[in-house]
Write a protein that holds these residues in place. Structure first.
Motif, PDB file in Angstrom:
ATOM      1  N   GLY A  64      27.546  35.239  41.993  1.00  0.00           N
ATOM      2  CA  GLY A  64      28.107  35.376  40.584  1.00  0.00           C
ATOM      3  C   GLY A  64      28.838  36.680  40.401  1.00  0.00           C
ATOM      4  O   GLY A  64      28.585  37.249  39.273  1.00  0.00           O
ATOM      5  N   THR A  74      35.832  34.321  39.131  1.00  0.00           N
ATOM      6  CA  THR A  74      35.433  33.946  40.671  1.00  0.00           C
ATOM      7  C   THR A  74      36.488  32.889  41.062  1.00  0.00           C
ATOM      8  O   THR A  74      36.684  33.069  42.073  1.00  0.00           O
ATOM      9  CB  THR A  74      34.076  33.313  40.586  1.00  0.00           C
ATOM     10  OG1 THR A  74      33.064  34.481  40.260  1.00  0.00           O
ATOM     11  CG2 THR A  74      33.547  33.105  42.095  1.00  0.00           C
ATOM     12  N   CYS A 113      28.684  30.914  42.904  1.00  0.00           N
ATOM     13  CA  CYS A 113      28.952  30.937  41.543  1.00  0.00           C
ATOM     14  C   CYS A 113      28.731  29.680  40.820  1.00  0.00           C
ATOM     15  O   CYS A 113      29.335  28.613  41.297  1.00  0.00           O
ATOM     16  CB  CYS A 113      30.245  31.591  41.223  1.00  0.00           C
ATOM     17  SG  CYS A 113      30.268  32.063  39.317  1.00  0.00           S
TER      18      CYS A 113
END
Length: 276
Positions: free
Chosen positions: A234, A272, A261
């Motif tokens: 994450g 991300t 993530c």
């Protein structure tokens, strides 16, 4: 599965209920489950009294805050206590002002005394010529013992290093907000480990959760630390577009990245994807 709940998932699940406007339910949920997790108790108290405020339980909220500050010795950021709208209902109580003053004093002491730290765990498997290293970096408002819960699985095969930032924001809660300072601390830890342990520098992995991944990536892109691979969970990378011109370094240095993530992660999923 509530039996396997972690500290972070307790906070996330509570917040999810809170954001649906079910304030009392959020309060009950975190209160009923707080003893199931290891983590930052100060932060759990903070969620509890904030939810109680929103649920209209002002006296209860004040009692929880008093317990956190008077009995447990915790403190919360002065700026947060002064500005947070959730706490507006408490401002009419003189006891709230007293608690704010205590916190302000404790915060100043904590900032004064905060130093970068690192916990190192030697692999359980026999003495080797050189150790492979994993340096795993906690998220914001966390600490090395919270990170340890998640990276414990590496203990047998790797020398595990868990740095803790010197930037303190709440009792036992540290942040990596100042990237320049963070990268210098990580570099210092890395160099001390190479000096004190026989480390295979060609086999070093840097791990990071959320803002810890941001500090790790900044440090790698600015040549403060080197690594064979990155493991990011994450990752919070708000500047990823500004850093784009540096990302070719990862390819040039042959650094492989493994990134996890969730697609419901509102803070981290878009940046991300951009990074990937």
């Amino acid at each position: 599965n509530l039996s396997k709940m972690s500290y972070n998932s307790l906070l996330d699940m509570s917040l999810e209920i809170y954001l649906e406007g079910k304030y009392l339910e959020a309060y009950c949920f975190i209160t009923e489950n707080e003893d199931r997790v290891k983590g930052n108790r100060a932060q759990i108290y903070n969620f509890r009294y904030s939810f109680a405020c929103k649920a209209g339980l002002e006296e209860l909220a004040l009692d929880i805050m008093k317990e956190a500050v008077d009995q447990e010795g915790f403190w919360y950021s002065y700026e947060y206590l002064i500005e947070d709208e959730d706490l507006n209902v408490l401002r009419k109580f003189s006891e709230f002002d007293t608690l704010v003053d205590i916190c302000k004093e404790r915060e100043a002491d904590a900032i004064n005394n905060a130093r970068p730290e690192v916990k190192i765990t030697i692999p359980t498997k026999g003495e080797e010529d050189k150790y492979s290293l994993i340096m795993a970096i906690h998220g914001n408002q966390e600490n090395l013992s919270i990170a340890e819960e998640y990276w414990d699985f590496t203990r047998g095969d790797y020398l595990l290093a868990l740095p803790q930032s010197s930037q303190i924001q709440v009792s036992d809660g540290y942040v990596w907000d100042d990237l320049e300072k963070s990268s210098i601390e990580l570099k210092d830890h890395y160099e001390v480990m190479i000096k004190n342990y026989s480390i295979d520098t060609k086999n070093t992995i840097i791990g990071g959760f959320s803002a810890g991944a941001r500090a790790a990536l900044y440090s790698i892109l600015n040549d403060m630390i080197s690594a064979k691979g990155l493991i990011f969970i994450g990752p919070w990378l708000p500047e990823i577009h500004e850093w784009e011109y540096l990302l070719s370094k990862l390819k040039e240095k042959g650094i492989r990245s493994y990134i996890i993530c969730g697609d419901m992660d509102n803070d981290c999923f878009e940046c991300t994807k951009a990074f990937v």
